[in-house]
Scaffold this motif. Structure first.
Motif, PDB file in Angstrom:
ATOM      1  N   THR A  30       0.764  -3.343   2.315  1.00 26.38           N
ATOM      2  CA  THR A  30       1.942  -3.203   1.464  1.00 26.38           C
ATOM      3  C   THR A  30       1.529  -2.931   0.026  1.00 26.38           C
ATOM      4  O   THR A  30       2.156  -2.114  -0.665  1.00 26.38           O
ATOM      5  CB  THR A  30       2.790  -4.498   1.512  1.00 26.38           C
ATOM      6  N   VAL A  32      -1.190  -1.436  -0.954  1.00 25.21           N
ATOM      7  CA  VAL A  32      -1.610  -0.030  -1.015  1.00 25.21           C
ATOM      8  C   VAL A  32      -0.370   0.874  -1.079  1.00 25.21           C
ATOM      9  O   VAL A  32      -0.307   1.826  -1.851  1.00 25.21           O
ATOM     10  CB  VAL A  32      -2.477   0.335   0.216  1.00 25.21           C
ATOM     11  N   ASN A  33       0.627   0.516  -0.290  1.00 26.90           N
ATOM     12  CA  ASN A  33       1.859   1.302  -0.243  1.00 26.90           C
ATOM     13  C   ASN A  33       2.580   1.301  -1.598  1.00 26.90           C
ATOM     14  O   ASN A  33       3.053   2.333  -2.067  1.00 26.90           O
ATOM     15  CB  ASN A  33       2.758   0.731   0.855  1.00 26.90           C
ATOM     16  N   TYR A  34       2.624   0.139  -2.232  1.00 27.28           N
ATOM     17  CA  TYR A  34       3.277   0.049  -3.546  1.00 27.28           C
ATOM     18  C   TYR A  34       2.515   0.814  -4.623  1.00 27.28           C
ATOM     19  O   TYR A  34       3.107   1.268  -5.594  1.00 27.28           O
ATOM     20  CB  TYR A  34       3.409  -1.411  -3.989  1.00 27.28           C
ATOM     21  N   VAL A  36       1.295   3.612  -4.735  1.00 27.30           N
ATOM     22  CA  VAL A  36       1.581   5.042  -4.908  1.00 27.30           C
ATOM     23  C   VAL A  36       3.073   5.276  -5.138  1.00 27.30           C
ATOM     24  O   VAL A  36       3.568   6.390  -4.985  1.00 27.30           O
ATOM     25  CB  VAL A  36       1.096   5.876  -3.696  1.00 27.30           C
ATOM     26  N   GLN A  37       3.798   4.183  -5.474  1.00 24.89           N
ATOM     27  CA  GLN A  37       5.229   4.333  -5.695  1.00 24.89           C
ATOM     28  C   GLN A  37       5.660   3.651  -6.980  1.00 24.89           C
ATOM     29  O   GLN A  37       4.928   2.864  -7.563  1.00 24.89           O
ATOM     30  CB  GLN A  37       5.992   3.713  -4.513  1.00 24.89           C
ATOM     31  N   ASN A  43      14.760  -2.990  -4.848  1.00 25.48           N
ATOM     32  CA  ASN A  43      14.020  -2.457  -3.713  1.00 25.48           C
ATOM     33  C   ASN A  43      14.179  -0.948  -3.529  1.00 25.48           C
ATOM     34  O   ASN A  43      14.116  -0.441  -2.413  1.00 25.48           O
ATOM     35  CB  ASN A  43      14.425  -3.195  -2.429  1.00 25.48           C
ATOM     36  N   PHE A  45      12.404   2.489  -4.097  1.00 22.62           N
ATOM     37  CA  PHE A  45      11.073   2.981  -4.434  1.00 22.62           C
ATOM     38  C   PHE A  45      11.037   4.501  -4.501  1.00 22.62           C
ATOM     39  O   PHE A  45      11.738   5.182  -3.756  1.00 22.62           O
ATOM     40  CB  PHE A  45      10.052   2.475  -3.412  1.00 22.62           C
ATOM     41  N   TRP A  47       8.315   7.937  -4.917  1.00 26.22           N
ATOM     42  CA  TRP A  47       6.931   8.407  -4.797  1.00 26.22           C
ATOM     43  C   TRP A  47       6.351   8.676  -6.187  1.00 26.22           C
ATOM     44  O   TRP A  47       6.963   9.362  -6.997  1.00 26.22           O
ATOM     45  CB  TRP A  47       6.896   9.668  -3.946  1.00 26.22           C
TER      46      TRP A  47
ATOM     47  N   TRP B   6       7.761   2.005   3.345  1.00 27.20           N
ATOM     48  CA  TRP B   6       6.587   2.775   3.768  1.00 27.20           C
ATOM     49  C   TRP B   6       6.790   4.256   3.470  1.00 27.20           C
ATOM     50  O   TRP B   6       7.906   4.754   3.539  1.00 27.20           O
ATOM     51  CB  TRP B   6       6.324   2.590   5.255  1.00 27.20           C
ATOM     52  N   THR B  10       1.007   7.031   3.006  1.00 27.66           N
ATOM     53  CA  THR B  10       0.312   5.757   3.259  1.00 27.66           C
ATOM     54  C   THR B  10       0.187   5.532   4.763  1.00 27.66           C
ATOM     55  O   THR B  10      -0.833   5.002   5.215  1.00 27.66           O
ATOM     56  CB  THR B  10       1.033   4.557   2.616  1.00 27.66           C
TER      57      THR B  10
END
Lengths: 290, 91
Positions: A30, A32-34, A36-37, A43, A45, A47, B6, B10
């Motif tokens: 998660t 890592v996911n955050y 790049v955003q 909530n 998000f 890119w 998600w 990723t």
């Protein structure tokens, strides 16, 4: 003939793997996911690509915090490791006093981080603290809330106070495992005290010492509570170590993307250095065994 | 899964890493190996070399991003590939 490695036993750890995936691997993913955003709250998000990483790599704030962090870890290792060895060498080997020493040594390790921070926060205060007051009275210009040097000295001495005994206990355990025959042989050869240390005690201690260094490095590199309670990262940013900066960013400013990118880089540095330590350690073990 | 926000990139990133892990697990079971000693002077198995490759690649990507910039980031993967070949050949 060398044995082949059989990896099948790894399937036995499958249940643990599921648990760890739920509690650690997926949360890490998660992050890592955050990274790049971008988020504007609620909530939602968007890119952002590699913006956060680029920003951080060019940010003086991050490099400064990393520099301070590396300096902190290097200084406390440079003090705690030799001091711990010195203490271990001078501890009684057996009998009543050995037990007394062991209990005394383990006491600081039992105190929670925030309590240690509070103890030192009060202890070092110039108005009501014993240390601060005494230093002030004998004419030392000491004020950890305003002076860069005093703040650093305080958190370093605090860490040494809290954790040197861990190094000492591990080194002591290493020393205890040396058979008496080695010392007898050294006596027959009329070896000096230094030679005994250099050729018998030190090599035999090296394995546990590496564990001690690894533990102390990781702990000090991730340290948050103690310096935060004592100095809060100040004066200015003087003692803002990596994790303090990270929390400021993630919770204070709620920059999730930025903080996530920061966390990943932090994690990579710890992973790389820990891997080096681990590799050195396992190779030492193999050398000893072989 | 929308609440976890998600994204496709990723997801691809993690799928690649997961499939690498699965492939190397299958390889380790099908073709057991003896650790070998390369330029680093340490015993490594295929899995160790994969770890060194992935960790090193992360740093290569960060260095590229810091020194070259984000526009040319895909080219960093070429460096990573060369690095990976070198690790699997010499370490």
């Amino acid at each position: 003939m060398e044995k082949t490695v059989n990896q099948k036993a790894w399937f036995l750890v499958l249940p643990v793997l599921v648990l760890v995936a739920f509690s650690a691997v997926i949360p890490l993913m998660t992050v890592v996911n955050y990274s790049v955003q971008d988020s504007f709250g609620q909530n939602n998000f968007f890119w952002a690509g590699l913006i956060w990483f680029e920003e951080l790599l060019n940010s003086e704030r991050m490099w400064d915090a990393l520099g301070r962090q590396l300096a902190f870890s290097a200084i406390i290792l440079a003090i705690e490791v030799p001091l711990g060895i010195f203490v271990a060498l001078n501890m009684p080997k057996k009998g009543f006093w050995a037990s007394v020493c062991l209990v005394l040594m383990s006491l600081p390790l039992l105190i929670p981080w925030n309590v240690v921070g509070t103890i030192w926060q009060v202890f070092a205060r110039v108005d009501i603290g014993l240390l601060g007051y005494t230093l002030d009275k004998i004419g030392v210009d000491y004020n950890y809330t305003q002076d860069f040097f005093a703040a650093w000295a305080t958190i370093i001495v605090m860490d040494v106070w809290h954790w040197t005994s861990l190094v000492a206990l591990l080194a002591y355990a290493g020393l205890q495992s040396i058979p008496n025959a080695y010392y007898q042989a050294a006596k027959i050869d009329q070896a000096s005290r230094w030679a005994v240390f250099r050729y018998i005690e030190f090599p035999k201690m090296l394995g546990v010492l590496m564990i001690a260094i690894l533990l102390r490095f990781m702990d000090s590199f991730m340290i948050y509570t103690e310096p935060f309670v004592v100095t809060g990262g100040g004066p200015g940013n003087a003692t803002t170590l990596l994790s303090i900066d990270l929390v400021k960013m993630a919770l204070g400013q709620f920059d999730l993307g930025n903080a996530a990118a920061f966390s990943i880089m932090y994690f990579l540095v710890i992973l790389a250095i820990s891997w080096v330590f681990y590799t050195v350690m396992t190779n030492l073990d193999k050398r000893d065994a072989g | 899964m929308a609440w976890m926000a998600w994204t496709t990139p990723t997801a691809i990133f993690f799928l690649v890493i997961a499939s690498l892990l699965v492939i190397f697990t299958i390889l380790a079971i099908k073709f057991p190996e003896t650790p070998r000693r390369g330029v680093l002077g340490i015993d490594t198995t295929r899995g160790d070399r994969l770890f060194i490759t992935l960790l090193g690649s992360a740093f290569i990507n960060l260095a590229w991003l810091g020194l070259v910039g984000a526009e040319l980031q895909p080219y960093a993967l070429i460096v990573c590939l060369v690095y990976a070949v070198a690790v699997f050949r010499f370490v």
